[in-house]
Design an enzyme around this catalytic site. Structure first.
Site, PDB file in Angstrom:
ATOM      1  N   GLY A  86      11.982 -35.349   0.596  1.00 26.43           N
ATOM      2  CA  GLY A  86      12.851 -36.426   0.144  1.00 26.43           C
ATOM      3  C   GLY A  86      14.125 -35.866  -0.455  1.00 26.43           C
ATOM      4  O   GLY A  86      14.602 -34.824  -0.042  1.00 26.43           O
ATOM      5  N   LEU A  87      14.645 -36.577  -1.461  1.00 23.64           N
ATOM      6  CA  LEU A  87      15.886 -36.180  -2.126  1.00 23.64           C
ATOM      7  C   LEU A  87      17.018 -35.984  -1.141  1.00 23.64           C
ATOM      8  O   LEU A  87      17.751 -35.016  -1.187  1.00 23.64           O
ATOM      9  CB  LEU A  87      15.683 -34.898  -2.944  1.00 23.64           C
ATOM     10  CG  LEU A  87      14.885 -35.045  -4.224  1.00 23.64           C
ATOM     11  CD1 LEU A  87      14.803 -33.718  -4.940  1.00 23.64           C
ATOM     12  CD2 LEU A  87      15.487 -36.089  -5.135  1.00 23.64           C
ATOM     13  N   CYS A  88      17.110 -36.901  -0.204  1.00 28.26           N
ATOM     14  CA  CYS A  88      18.238 -36.809   0.709  1.00 28.26           C
ATOM     15  C   CYS A  88      18.809 -38.202   0.937  1.00 28.26           C
ATOM     16  O   CYS A  88      19.064 -38.605   2.058  1.00 28.26           O
ATOM     17  CB  CYS A  88      17.844 -36.130   2.015  1.00 28.26           C
ATOM     18  SG  CYS A  88      16.286 -36.668   2.679  1.00 28.26           S
ATOM     19  N   GLY A  89      18.965 -38.928  -0.131  1.00 29.67           N
ATOM     20  CA  GLY A  89      19.591 -40.239  -0.056  1.00 29.67           C
ATOM     21  C   GLY A  89      18.732 -41.218   0.716  1.00 29.67           C
ATOM     22  O   GLY A  89      17.501 -41.186   0.619  1.00 29.67           O
ATOM     23  N   PHE A  91      18.223 -41.277   3.815  1.00 28.13           N
ATOM     24  CA  PHE A  91      17.896 -40.698   5.124  1.00 28.13           C
ATOM     25  C   PHE A  91      16.565 -41.200   5.685  1.00 28.13           C
ATOM     26  O   PHE A  91      16.504 -41.733   6.791  1.00 28.13           O
ATOM     27  CB  PHE A  91      17.873 -39.178   4.986  1.00 28.13           C
ATOM     28  CG  PHE A  91      17.604 -38.438   6.263  1.00 28.13           C
ATOM     29  CD1 PHE A  91      18.640 -38.092   7.097  1.00 28.13           C
ATOM     30  CD2 PHE A  91      16.320 -38.065   6.605  1.00 28.13           C
ATOM     31  CE1 PHE A  91      18.403 -37.397   8.268  1.00 28.13           C
ATOM     32  CE2 PHE A  91      16.071 -37.380   7.782  1.00 28.13           C
ATOM     33  CZ  PHE A  91      17.120 -37.047   8.603  1.00 28.13           C
TER      34      PHE A  91
END
Lengths: 298, 136
Positions: A86-89, A91
């Site tokens: 995760g931690l990709c907006g 996406f």
């Protein structure tokens, strides 16, 4: 108002978070570069593959190959490409949302009958679809750690086997296309049966050339039989490369934002810290002055 | 031998492995091995698991292991399109050997028809890679 010590603690915690987001941004930027290079180095192969198809199309009807033949759709397989992390907006959630919407608007009846099967590439998609009662045919987790062609091929080979065996009549893929570093686009493409216009549009340009008198070894039919699966193999490889580049781009900009937000937060915290400090000094001074006054008067 | 050269490209989905002029080139066609020299007639051939061999103008020979692909010969420009190609000095021999042993071991047990075909082709590929690696 919060005490000095509390504010100080918050500042230091935000600062350490900022360090992490900054580092993640840097890592994503490095990975993005590599992912973009990989996208670019896949291009010569794509170009040549198209060229071979155009040579062949004049000689024989490629569309006679079973991977081109349209069947009535009674069952669908969808390859959903998300990230492992995760931690990709937005996406991953974009892909998941689009997939759910896509199934609802196109294959609602089939889905109710349990005839929509998903192949999840990436942990995030798999987690969601397993939990929410979708039929997950297969999952591929961790392929981005070492993204290689053989891995991509093994995914599609399984799917193609099922398609040729008649387990499903259509194969589609949903993935994030890399538009720019800050922009991804959810792309839905049909893999099987191969859309004839995908190949035909590429043929127009070369149709003007006079036909070449090739020697075919072993035979045109067999060459086409070998070439068509390679086209599919390459399609999924391209989708994975795109998705990987898009993921790194998305993570990079998400972490960039997070870092800026952390800076803003630190600034406001610092301001309130200074205010609190000032007011406590003022208070202390007043107390001292008040105490001194009291002593003088006595 | 006349030093007539032609252009050769070896392209895989991940990168262009070779791009340059060569004197001769030979490949393991599915119907049998063949060699391509200057002014070869246009040809489109499918190749199987085996060794690609090419000779540079300096006379130096380079070997590659491939698991199959296509060769397009046109106007002294040869393009090899293959999903995996490894140069002989880049093959990890240890890994190839362990892949071979794994496949051999697996073939002893009971397998479905599909598995058996997959394993056999894995074995072929591993043996081929070892053979090519030994040419260094």
């Amino acid at each position: 108002m919060a005490t000095l010590r509390e504010i100080r603690r918050r500042i230091s915690s935000v600062k350490s978070t900022q360090k992490i987001t900054k580092a993640m941004k840097m890592v994503a930027a490095a990975k993005l570069r590599r992912a973009q290079d990989a996208v670019i180095s896949a291009r010569p192969y794509a170009r040549k593959l198209k060229e071979l198809f155009s040579h062949l199309n004049g000689v024989m009807d490629i569309e006679a190959h079973p991977m081109f033949i349209e069947r009535p759709i009674e069952s669908v397989a969808i390859i959903v490409v998300t990230a492992d992390r995760g931690l990709c907006g937005a996406f991953n959630s974009n892909i998941i949302k689009s997939t759910v919407n896509y199934i609802r608007s196109n294959y609602a009846d089939l889905n109710n009958a349990g005839k929509v099967k998903l192949v999840c590439v990436g942990r995030k998609g798999n987690d969601f679809f397993q939990k929410n009662g979708f039929q997950v045919l297969a999952k591929y987790i961790g392929i981005y750690n070492d993204l290689n062609f053989a891995g991509a091929r093994s995914i599609i080979e399984e799917v193609a086997k099922g398609y040729l065996a008649g387990e499903y009549d259509r194969v589609e893929i949903i993935y994030n296309e890399f538009k720019s570093i800050v922009q991804q686009r959810v792309a839905v493409e049909r893999l099987l049966p191969i859309q004839t216009d995908v190949i035909n549009s590429q043929l127009q340009s070369s149709a003007s050339k006079s036909p070449i008198n090739y020697i075919y070894e072993p035979s045109v039919r067999e060459i086409i039989g070998g070439l068509v699966p390679r086209h599919i193999n390459f399609q999924i490889w391209r989708a994975l490369l795109e998705s990987n580049a898009a993921e790194q781009g998305a993570r990079m900009s998400a972490m960039e934002n997070a870092t800026t937000n952390a800076s803003d937060l630190i600034r406001t915290l610092q301001l309130s810290y200074n205010k609190a400090r000032q007011s406590s000094i003022t208070k202390e001074l007043l107390e001292i002055v008040g105490g001194a006054e009291a002593l003088k008067n006595s | 031998m006349a030093d007539k050269t032609f252009k050769l490209e070896i392209i895989t989905p991940t990168k262009v492995i070779f791009n340059g002029d060569v004197i001769s080139f030979s490949a393991p066609g599915v119907m049998g091995g063949f060699q391509v020299l200057f002014n070869h007639a246009p040809m489109l051939a499918e190749i199987g698991i085996g060794t690609l061999k090419l000779q540079e103008p300096s006379g130096k020979e380079i070997f590659f292991a491939t698991s199959g692909g296509f060769v397009d010969v046109l106007n002294n420009h040869v393009v090899i399109l293959a999903e995996t190609v490894e140069r002989h000095d880049e093959i990890d021999q240890g890994r190839a050997e362990s892949a071979r042993d794994r496949a051999k071991h697996k073939l002893i047990g009971k397998l479905t028809e599909n598995e058996s075909a997959d394993t056999k082709s894995a074995l072929d590929r591993a043996i081929n890679r070892i053979r090519v690696a030994e040419k260094r």
